[in-house]
Design an enzyme around this catalytic site. Structure first.
Site, mmCIF file in Angstrom:
data_model
loop_
_atom_site.group_PDB
_atom_site.id
_atom_site.type_symbol
_atom_site.label_atom_id
_atom_site.label_comp_id
_atom_site.label_asym_id
_atom_site.label_seq_id
_atom_site.Cartn_x
_atom_site.Cartn_y
_atom_site.Cartn_z
ATOM 1 C CE1 TYR A 139 -3.286 -2.866 0.856
ATOM 2 C CE2 TYR A 139 -4.559 -0.928 1.430
ATOM 3 C CZ TYR A 139 -4.491 -2.263 1.132
ATOM 4 O OH TYR A 139 -5.646 -2.998 1.105
ATOM 5 C CE LYS A 193 2.393 -17.564 -2.874
ATOM 6 N NZ LYS A 193 1.493 -18.740 -2.931
ATOM 7 C CG ASP A 209 -1.232 -20.466 -1.259
ATOM 8 O OD1 ASP A 209 -0.614 -20.451 -0.174
ATOM 9 O OD2 ASP A 209 -0.757 -20.995 -2.290
ATOM 10 C CG ASP A 223 -7.973 -5.132 2.267
ATOM 11 O OD1 ASP A 223 -8.906 -4.737 2.984
ATOM 12 O OD2 ASP A 223 -7.971 -5.034 1.023
ATOM 13 C CG ASP A 249 -13.575 -7.737 3.027
ATOM 14 O OD1 ASP A 249 -13.182 -6.933 3.890
ATOM 15 O OD2 ASP A 249 -14.274 -7.391 2.047
HETATM 16 C C1 IPM Z 1 -10.199 -1.511 4.503
HETATM 17 C C2 IPM Z 1 -10.358 -0.927 3.118
HETATM 18 C C3 IPM Z 1 -9.180 -0.027 2.801
HETATM 19 C C4 IPM Z 1 -7.922 -0.892 2.841
HETATM 20 C C5 IPM Z 1 -9.246 0.746 1.474
HETATM 21 C C6 IPM Z 1 -10.519 1.527 1.329
HETATM 22 C C7 IPM Z 1 -8.065 1.675 1.331
HETATM 23 O O1 IPM Z 1 -10.521 -1.939 2.170
HETATM 24 O O2 IPM Z 1 -10.100 -0.728 5.473
HETATM 25 O O3 IPM Z 1 -10.198 -2.736 4.656
HETATM 26 O O4 IPM Z 1 -7.649 -1.640 1.901
HETATM 27 O O5 IPM Z 1 -7.221 -0.820 3.844
HETATM 28 MN MN MN Z 2 -10.790 -3.937 3.089
#
Ligand code: IPM
Ligand code: MN
Ligand code: NAD
Length: 326
Positions: free
Chosen positions: A120, A166, A198, A222, A226
């Protein structure tokens, strides 16, 4: 001097879920001053900057920052985007430790995501021949501090830590492993396992109960967070805390600004309210108030649900149920 929390309502569903967070914080009557500031796509449009200087200064001097999601489809593919403001805010406050808990049913895990370095923040650009690049860069010092944070957290939980990387491909991951192994010497009571990302993604779906604390880099964290949210009721429930060594933390839901449901009044505010609870614990040390919020959110979820978690309630109706339970 009183306690001041900066509120960043953000974009799309951001203001809708922020309204419920404000109602809950006011109902708790803790004498917290809520200082609302512009941030994100709205700020970029109106003030020319996703993170205006005045907002950054307000955050710096606050006791904690409560941030709703930012981002808007209007800026997809644009050179200047709201997300850049978010990355700058995280970097300026040096909130390198992003804690993303996921608990539900037999699952109870915590992802510790490195938040202010890696791909990032590495060099990026376009070469003369048209090649576009993003570079994953880590300094051993950045790995050491996140590893230490994760070992400390693992020690206070079930003393099991999985470090995800990785290392079969990436130099940064091989260094990550060496540094994590070196830090492990100080935490002989914590059982450490290294796992390739993975395989971790697969095991998270197949055997989520085998995980307790996971430590990983910015991008892997990240994606895996999710996935962990999906395993434990969905993005509408997942909260996070981003912590520095000194200074205010940033507290934000894991989910984004959900443009697909914005303006309909049906966004799930539970992730934002659980984020309020993390702010009360990690930001202000108000553990009793945090327990009250968690209890009220759990009670509300038992009877009132927004569409993303199988119900037909509106954002405000869920908020009403939380307030009633409080
Ligand atoms: C998160 C989001 C952010 C990230 C984006 C919006 C920059 O996806 O907070 O998980 O990837 O950190
Ligand atoms: Mn995110
Ligand atoms: P998203 O998380 O916004 O949405 C993914 C899906 O989950 C959508 O179907 C959405 O409706 C649903 N969803 C998310 N939160 C919900 C909630 N509280 N209640 C009900 N449903 C919910 O991801 P996306 O669509 O990939 O991203 C949209 C925008 O958000 C992008 O601009 C992205 O950059 C931004 N984003 C911001 C943050 C942040 O500010 N921390 C985090 C992630 C994404």
């Amino acid at each position: 001097m009183g306690t001041r929390v900066v509120l960043l309502p953000g974009d799309c569903i951001g203001p809708e879920i922020t309204r419920e967070a404000r109602r809950v914080l006011e109902a708790l009557d803790l004498g917290i001053e809520l200082d609302e500031q512009p941030f994100g796509a709205q700020a970029l449009r109106e003030l020319g900057e996703a993170l205006p200087e005045q907002t950054l200064e307000a955050c710096r001097s606050a006791d904690a920052v409560l941030k709703a999601p930012i981002g808007h489809p209007d800026f997809d593919g644009a050179a200047v985007r709201p997300e850049q403001g978010l990355m700058r805010l995280r970097a300026e406050l040096d909130v390198y430790a992003n804690l993303r808990p996921a608990a539900e049913g037999g699952i109870d895990l915590l992802i510790v995501r490195e938040l202010v370095s890696g791909i990032y923040f590495g060099a990026s650009g376009t070469r003369e021949d048209g090649t576009v690049y993003d570079t994953c860069e880590y300094h051993p010092r950045e790995v050491e501090r996140i590893a230490r944070r994760a070992f400390e957290i693992a020690r206070a939980r079930t003393r099991r830590l999985v470090s995800v990387d990785k290392a079969n491909v990436l130099e940064t991951s091989r260094m990550w492993r060496r540094v994590v192994d070196a830090v492990a010497a100080d935490y002989a009571d914590v059982e450490l396992e290294h796992m390739l990302v993975d395989n971790a993604a697969m095991q998270l779906v197949q055997m989520p109960e085998r995980f307790d604390v996971i430590v990983t880099d910015n991008m892997f964290g990240d994606i895996l967070s999710d996935e962990a949210a999906a395993m434990t009721g969905g993005l509408g429930l997942a909260a996070s805390a981003s912590l520095a060594d000194d200074g205010p933390g940033i507290f934000e839901p894991v989910h984004g600004s959900a443009p697909d449901i914005a303006g309909q009044g049906i966004a799930n505010p539970a992730a934002m309210l659980r984020t309020v609870s993390l702010l009360l614990v990690y930001g202000l040390g108000k553990n009793d108030a945090a327990k009250r919020v968690d209890g009220a959110v759990a009670a509300a979820l038992a009877s009132v649900r927004t569409p993303d978690v199988g119900g037909a309630a509106t954002t405000a109706e869920f908020g009403d149920a939380v307030l009633a339970a409080l």
